[in-house]
Design a protein around this motif. Structure first.
Motif, PDB file in Angstrom:
ATOM      1  N   ARG A 167       0.832  -1.204   0.000  1.00 28.68           N
ATOM      2  CA  ARG A 167       0.000   0.000   0.000  1.00 28.68           C
ATOM      3  C   ARG A 167       0.873   1.262   0.000  1.00 28.68           C
ATOM      4  NH1 ARG A 167      -4.803   1.461  -0.020  1.00 28.68           N
ATOM      5  NH2 ARG A 167      -5.771   3.149   1.098  1.00 28.68           N
ATOM      6  N   ASP A 168       1.916   1.262   0.815  1.00 32.11           N
ATOM      7  CA  ASP A 168       2.836   2.407   0.853  1.00 32.11           C
ATOM      8  C   ASP A 168       3.425   2.675  -0.527  1.00 32.11           C
ATOM      9  OD1 ASP A 168       2.574   2.723   3.651  1.00 32.11           O
ATOM     10  OD2 ASP A 168       4.278   1.387   4.038  1.00 32.11           O
ATOM     11  N   LEU A 169       3.887   1.613  -1.179  1.00 35.59           N
ATOM     12  CA  LEU A 169       4.547   1.786  -2.469  1.00 35.59           C
ATOM     13  C   LEU A 169       3.569   2.223  -3.555  1.00 35.59           C
ATOM     14  CD1 LEU A 169       7.102  -1.156  -2.403  1.00 35.59           C
ATOM     15  CD2 LEU A 169       7.525   1.271  -2.072  1.00 35.59           C
ATOM     16  N   VAL A 170       2.356   1.705  -3.530  1.00 38.82           N
ATOM     17  CA  VAL A 170       1.355   2.112  -4.522  1.00 38.82           C
ATOM     18  C   VAL A 170       0.955   3.569  -4.281  1.00 38.82           C
ATOM     19  CG1 VAL A 170      -0.983   1.646  -5.379  1.00 38.82           C
ATOM     20  CG2 VAL A 170       0.556  -0.236  -4.918  1.00 38.82           C
ATOM     21  N   GLN A 171       0.817   3.957  -3.027  1.00 35.07           N
ATOM     22  CA  GLN A 171       0.496   5.353  -2.726  1.00 35.07           C
ATOM     23  C   GLN A 171       1.636   6.285  -3.128  1.00 35.07           C
ATOM     24  OE1 GLN A 171      -0.641   5.123   1.409  1.00 35.07           O
ATOM     25  NE2 GLN A 171      -2.803   4.892   0.881  1.00 35.07           N
ATOM     26  N   ALA A 184      -3.738   7.024 -10.929  1.00 34.53           N
ATOM     27  CA  ALA A 184      -4.152   5.856 -10.144  1.00 34.53           C
ATOM     28  C   ALA A 184      -3.200   4.701 -10.415  1.00 34.53           C
ATOM     29  CB  ALA A 184      -5.575   5.446 -10.492  1.00 34.53           C
ATOM     30  N   ALA A 185      -3.128   3.783  -9.452  1.00 35.57           N
ATOM     31  CA  ALA A 185      -2.342   2.561  -9.603  1.00 35.57           C
ATOM     32  C   ALA A 185      -3.121   1.412  -8.984  1.00 35.57           C
ATOM     33  CB  ALA A 185      -0.980   2.710  -8.929  1.00 35.57           C
ATOM     34  N   LEU A 186      -3.169   0.300  -9.693  1.00 36.47           N
ATOM     35  CA  LEU A 186      -3.898  -0.874  -9.228  1.00 36.47           C
ATOM     36  C   LEU A 186      -3.001  -2.092  -9.307  1.00 36.47           C
ATOM     37  CD1 LEU A 186      -5.873   1.022 -11.049  1.00 36.47           C
ATOM     38  CD2 LEU A 186      -7.423  -0.861 -10.832  1.00 36.47           C
ATOM     39  N   VAL A 187      -2.924  -2.841  -8.251  1.00 36.87           N
ATOM     40  CA  VAL A 187      -2.233  -4.131  -8.238  1.00 36.87           C
ATOM     41  C   VAL A 187      -3.331  -5.183  -8.283  1.00 36.87           C
ATOM     42  CG1 VAL A 187      -0.719  -5.677  -6.952  1.00 36.87           C
ATOM     43  CG2 VAL A 187      -0.294  -3.202  -6.916  1.00 36.87           C
ATOM     44  N   PHE A 188      -3.188  -6.136  -9.201  1.00 42.67           N
ATOM     45  CA  PHE A 188      -4.235  -7.138  -9.381  1.00 42.67           C
ATOM     46  C   PHE A 188      -3.624  -8.493  -9.692  1.00 42.67           C
ATOM     47  CE2 PHE A 188      -3.263  -5.277 -13.423  1.00 42.67           C
ATOM     48  CZ  PHE A 188      -3.221  -6.359 -14.290  1.00 42.67           C
ATOM     49  N   GLY A 189      -4.397  -9.528  -9.415  1.00 42.13           N
ATOM     50  CA  GLY A 189      -3.971 -10.891  -9.704  1.00 42.13           C
ATOM     51  C   GLY A 189      -4.352 -11.302 -11.106  1.00 42.13           C
ATOM     52  N   ARG A 190      -3.710 -12.341 -11.607  1.00 42.81           N
ATOM     53  CA  ARG A 190      -4.042 -12.877 -12.935  1.00 42.81           C
ATOM     54  C   ARG A 190      -5.474 -13.402 -12.977  1.00 42.81           C
ATOM     55  NH1 ARG A 190      -0.350 -13.300 -17.527  1.00 42.81           N
ATOM     56  NH2 ARG A 190       1.423 -12.130 -16.775  1.00 42.81           N
ATOM     57  N   ASP A 191      -6.051 -13.598 -11.795  1.00 44.60           N
ATOM     58  CA  ASP A 191      -7.451 -14.016 -11.712  1.00 44.60           C
ATOM     59  C   ASP A 191      -8.414 -12.836 -11.817  1.00 44.60           C
ATOM     60  OD1 ASP A 191      -6.950 -12.769  -9.294  1.00 44.60           O
ATOM     61  OD2 ASP A 191      -7.410 -14.530  -8.064  1.00 44.60           O
ATOM     62  N   SER A 217       0.122  -8.308 -11.218  1.00 46.22           N
ATOM     63  CA  SER A 217       0.531  -7.238 -12.132  1.00 46.22           C
ATOM     64  C   SER A 217       0.056  -5.898 -11.617  1.00 46.22           C
ATOM     65  CB  SER A 217      -0.032  -7.499 -13.528  1.00 46.22           C
ATOM     66  OG  SER A 217       0.519  -8.686 -14.050  1.00 46.22           O
ATOM     67  N   LEU A 218       0.483  -4.859 -12.321  1.00 40.95           N
ATOM     68  CA  LEU A 218       0.212  -3.481 -11.928  1.00 40.95           C
ATOM     69  C   LEU A 218      -0.314  -2.709 -13.126  1.00 40.95           C
ATOM     70  CD1 LEU A 218       0.739  -1.063  -9.868  1.00 40.95           C
ATOM     71  CD2 LEU A 218       2.985  -0.893 -10.949  1.00 40.95           C
ATOM     72  N   LEU A 219      -1.353  -1.930 -12.924  1.00 37.28           N
ATOM     73  CA  LEU A 219      -1.874  -1.025 -13.938  1.00 37.28           C
ATOM     74  C   LEU A 219      -1.746   0.384 -13.395  1.00 37.28           C
ATOM     75  CD1 LEU A 219      -3.399  -0.489 -16.626  1.00 37.28           C
ATOM     76  CD2 LEU A 219      -5.531  -0.737 -15.320  1.00 37.28           C
ATOM     77  N   VAL A 220      -1.057   1.248 -14.133  1.00 30.80           N
ATOM     78  CA  VAL A 220      -0.864   2.637 -13.734  1.00 30.80           C
ATOM     79  C   VAL A 220      -1.580   3.516 -14.746  1.00 30.80           C
ATOM     80  CG1 VAL A 220       0.814   4.453 -13.262  1.00 30.80           C
ATOM     81  CG2 VAL A 220       1.385   2.071 -12.734  1.00 30.80           C
TER      82      VAL A 220
END
Length: 123
Positions: A11-15, A25-32, A94-97
């Motif tokens: 959370r710290d790193l995404v913020q 915005a930044a989103l961390v998500f699973g392959r699912d 993965s990450l979406l920015v």
């Protein structure tokens, strides 16, 4: 920035990432397709994006396999009004920015290259 006495969290790193100029915005998500973490966007708005992004990864990975270039590491998506960067952190996460209009995607990609190992270690 976290206090020096504790290790940064995902959370710290995404913020920290969304505080960079040009990042909305930044989103961390699973392959699912499940959302792991988000910053700069409320969770209800981020969840549908997290569900859509694995399809992009699967297609990009298929292109890499069929051309002998390997799995996707980073992709820049150019939309009519702004850019987005999709980055693989691990085989499962993965990450979406999302960038603001006119943002420098190159700077974001360079930052992700530097931060990838740290982000991956936290997922």
């Amino acid at each position: 920035r976290p206090p020096p006495h504790r290790m940064p969290t995902l959370r710290d790193l995404v913020q920290t990432l969304v505080r960079r100029p040009g990042v909305s915005a930044a989103l961390v998500f699973g392959r699912d397709g499940l959302l792991v973490e988000t910053a700069g966007m409320e969770r209800p708005a981020a969840e549908p994006l997290a569900a859509l992004a694995p399809g992009l990864l699967a297609g990009a990975d298929a292109i890499g396999r069929s051309t002998g270039r390997g799995p996707l590491v980073t992709a820049i998506l150019e939309h009519a009004d702004a850019l987005a960067v999709l980055a693989t952190l691990t085989s499962d996460v993965s990450l979406l920015v999302l960038l603001t209009p006119g943002a420098d995607a190159g700077a974001t990609v360079r930052e992700l290259r530097r931060a990838r190992a740290g982000l991956a270690a936290l997922v």
